[in-house]
Motif scaffolding. Structure first.
Motif, short mmCIF file in Angstrom:
data_model
loop_
_atom_site.label_atom_id
_atom_site.label_comp_id
_atom_site.label_asym_id
_atom_site.label_seq_id
_atom_site.Cartn_x
_atom_site.Cartn_y
_atom_site.Cartn_z
N ARG A 54 20.24 47.53 -53.67
CA ARG A 54 21.21 47.20 -54.18
C ARG A 54 21.97 48.93 -54.14
O ARG A 54 21.01 49.31 -54.63
CB ARG A 54 21.98 46.69 -55.47
CG ARG A 54 23.50 46.61 -55.67
CD ARG A 54 23.46 45.97 -57.42
NE ARG A 54 24.85 46.25 -57.50
CZ ARG A 54 25.93 44.93 -57.59
NH1 ARG A 54 24.96 43.62 -56.74
NH2 ARG A 54 27.61 45.24 -57.97
N PRO A 55 23.22 49.17 -53.68
CA PRO A 55 23.23 50.60 -53.25
C PRO A 55 23.75 51.00 -55.21
O PRO A 55 25.19 50.57 -55.47
CB PRO A 55 24.85 51.01 -52.56
CG PRO A 55 25.03 49.57 -52.30
CD PRO A 55 23.93 48.66 -52.60
N SER A 143 20.80 41.99 -51.25
CA SER A 143 22.16 42.90 -51.71
C SER A 143 23.25 42.54 -50.20
O SER A 143 21.95 42.50 -48.80
CB SER A 143 21.97 44.65 -51.40
OG SER A 143 23.28 45.70 -51.44
N THR A 144 24.25 42.37 -50.02
CA THR A 144 24.54 42.08 -49.11
C THR A 144 24.54 40.02 -48.43
O THR A 144 25.38 39.79 -47.16
CB THR A 144 24.66 42.92 -47.77
OG1 THR A 144 23.49 43.00 -47.21
CG2 THR A 144 25.09 44.23 -47.94
N GLU A 145 23.29 39.84 -48.93
CA GLU A 145 23.53 38.40 -48.59
C GLU A 145 24.16 36.92 -49.58
O GLU A 145 25.19 37.82 -50.30
CB GLU A 145 22.07 38.35 -48.81
CG GLU A 145 21.15 38.76 -48.00
CD GLU A 145 19.23 38.43 -48.40
OE1 GLU A 145 19.26 37.20 -48.77
OE2 GLU A 145 18.71 38.69 -47.81
N LEU A 146 23.88 36.01 -48.93
CA LEU A 146 24.97 35.44 -50.07
C LEU A 146 24.58 35.08 -50.96
O LEU A 146 23.14 35.05 -51.51
CB LEU A 146 24.19 33.53 -49.08
CG LEU A 146 24.94 33.03 -48.21
CD1 LEU A 146 24.54 31.96 -47.43
CD2 LEU A 146 26.35 33.10 -47.99
N SER A 147 24.80 34.84 -51.94
CA SER A 147 25.03 34.75 -53.58
C SER A 147 24.31 32.77 -54.15
O SER A 147 24.34 32.13 -52.81
CB SER A 147 26.33 34.04 -54.07
OG SER A 147 26.24 36.09 -54.23
N MET A 225 33.49 46.19 -50.34
CA MET A 225 34.39 46.87 -49.16
C MET A 225 33.67 46.49 -48.03
O MET A 225 33.67 46.43 -46.98
CB MET A 225 34.45 48.43 -48.90
CG MET A 225 35.56 49.21 -49.92
SD MET A 225 37.39 48.06 -49.42
CE MET A 225 37.34 48.59 -51.40
N GLU A 226 31.89 46.72 -48.42
CA GLU A 226 30.65 46.17 -46.07
C GLU A 226 31.16 44.73 -46.77
O GLU A 226 31.83 43.83 -47.28
CB GLU A 226 30.16 46.75 -47.36
CG GLU A 226 28.96 46.06 -48.55
CD GLU A 226 29.47 46.32 -49.54
OE1 GLU A 226 28.78 46.30 -50.36
OE2 GLU A 226 30.51 46.68 -50.34
N ARG A 227 29.96 44.57 -45.41
CA ARG A 227 30.16 43.23 -45.49
C ARG A 227 29.40 41.97 -46.12
O ARG A 227 28.67 43.12 -46.86
CB ARG A 227 29.10 42.93 -44.11
CG ARG A 227 29.31 41.96 -43.77
CD ARG A 227 28.93 41.53 -41.62
NE ARG A 227 29.03 39.89 -41.26
CZ ARG A 227 27.94 39.24 -41.78
NH1 ARG A 227 26.86 40.00 -41.74
NH2 ARG A 227 27.85 38.19 -41.26
#
Ligand code: TXA
Ligand code: MG
Length: 327
Positions: A54-55, A143-147, A225-227
């Motif tokens: 995660r950023p 990060s960014t994947e499906l929960s 904001m990101e995908r």
């Protein structure tokens, strides 16, 4: 990584010991599974960012056992926070308030605020009680994947990056909590969820946050904001009126040997090997959405066509997640 059923008598005590020892535990909440660490220990929280990839600019939600514990982490507790907490806690609402310095900066990504939530899931509550510390927990996925809405989803995404996964079955809400900012004159929804704008407005004046995918949009909720919330396959939304074109594109893709999934809430004439019709009921749909997208990912599909959800406040969170996944 060990997956332990919450039916095991020692499960909660073991998980609590890991949290107190500075380790990571994935656990069920009523929304999605969380990846938890002691929120008051910066080195433990750092492990969450590492495990998720995660950023560091994306702040975490801190879970607490009740509103009194929340106030201990808040530098101010506006009347709107109190009104919302009384009405919706325990439950799927996260409240952003000014933060006290006991909360390490890494939790809030350097912001002067902290996001707080009292979960209603009995396992999350038992873990908070046994650990005796606030638990920082984002959704338990890379990060960014499906929960994740099941322990298997966590294991698939995080693997050995997490020490223990408490398996409490499928989550009930299926979408992440509603996040509201109460630091201004009016309450602002930063992330829509099961608790809707209408419901919030019955308690305190609330508006929708600016939802602009453009780069220059202000980052009112960093990380939004990101995908995001995205399956591996490309996802595209369509209206029922466009079904003929979708049908043609699915057929053409099949010719090329591609695997296409279709997700609907009405019976529409389109043929596909991965065809799922979810109920036209926002609660049921929300509960099953991620689960269905996980199934599509596991089925190795190349593209997902999703019928645009119905218009209406109760569908706002579902539309939000689908639009982010489609970016
Ligand atoms: O349902 C949920 O909220 C789940 C379960 C595990 O509780 N957690 C979750 O956490 O979805 P996460 O980290 O995936 O999402 C946290 C959201 C992000 O959009 C983040 O930007 C926002 O909350 N957030 C956290 N702290 C914030 C802050 N101080 N100000 C504004 N937004 C914040
Ligand atoms: Mg997340």
């Amino acid at each position: 990584m060990r997956v332990v059923s919450v039916e095991e008598p020692s499960a909660i005590a073991e998980a609590a010991a890991i949290i107190r020892g500075g380790g990571l535990v994935a656990f069920p909440t009523e929304t999605v599974y969380g990846l938890g660490a002691n929120a008051l220990e910066a080195s433990a929280v750092r492990k969450i960012f590492d495990a998720k990839g995660r950023p560091s600019f994306n702040p975490l939600i801190v879970h607490v056992r009740d509103a009194a514990a929340a106030r201990e982490l808040a530098a101010a507790w506006p009347p709107a926070a109190e009104a919302l907490a009384v009405k919706f806690w325990p439950g799927p609402l996260t409240i952003v308030v000014p933060k006290r310095s006991v909360v390490p900066d890494i939790v809030s990504a350097g912001l002067g605020t902290v996001a707080l939530r009292v979960p209603s899931h009995p396992v999350a509550r038992a873990l908070l009680d046994a650990a005796g510390v606030p638990i920082a927990a984002p959704s338990a996925n890379r990060s960014t994947e499906l929960s994740p809405t099941r322990a298997e989803h966590v294991a698939k995404s995080l693997g050995d990056r997490v020490e223990m996964i408490l398996d409490g079955g499928s989550t009930e809400v299926g979408l992440e909590s509603t996040v509201v900012d109460v630091t201004g004159d009016v309450v602002v929804i930063l992330r829509p969820g099961r608790i809707s704008l209408d419901e919030l407005n019955r308690v305190t004046r609330t508006i929708r946050g600016v939802d602009q995918p453009e780069e220059e949009a202000p980052r009112s909720s960093p990380g939004m904001m990101e995908r995001h919330y995205a399956p591996r396959a490309r996802l595209e939304l369509f209206d029922a009126a466009e079904i003929e074109e979708v049908r043609r594109r699915v057929a053409a893709a099949h010719e090329r040997g591609a695997k296409i999934a279709v997700l609907l809430h009405e019976e529409l004439p389109v043929e596909s090997e991965l065809y799922v019709k979810l109920p036209r009921d926002a609660r049921m749909y929300g509960r099953l959405l991620y689960e269905t997208l996980h199934t599509f990912d596991d089925g190795g599909c190349d593209m997902i066509f999703v019928q645009r959800p119905p218009v209406g406040d109760e569908w706002a969170a579902i539309l939000d997640r689908l639009q982010r996944a489609a970016r």
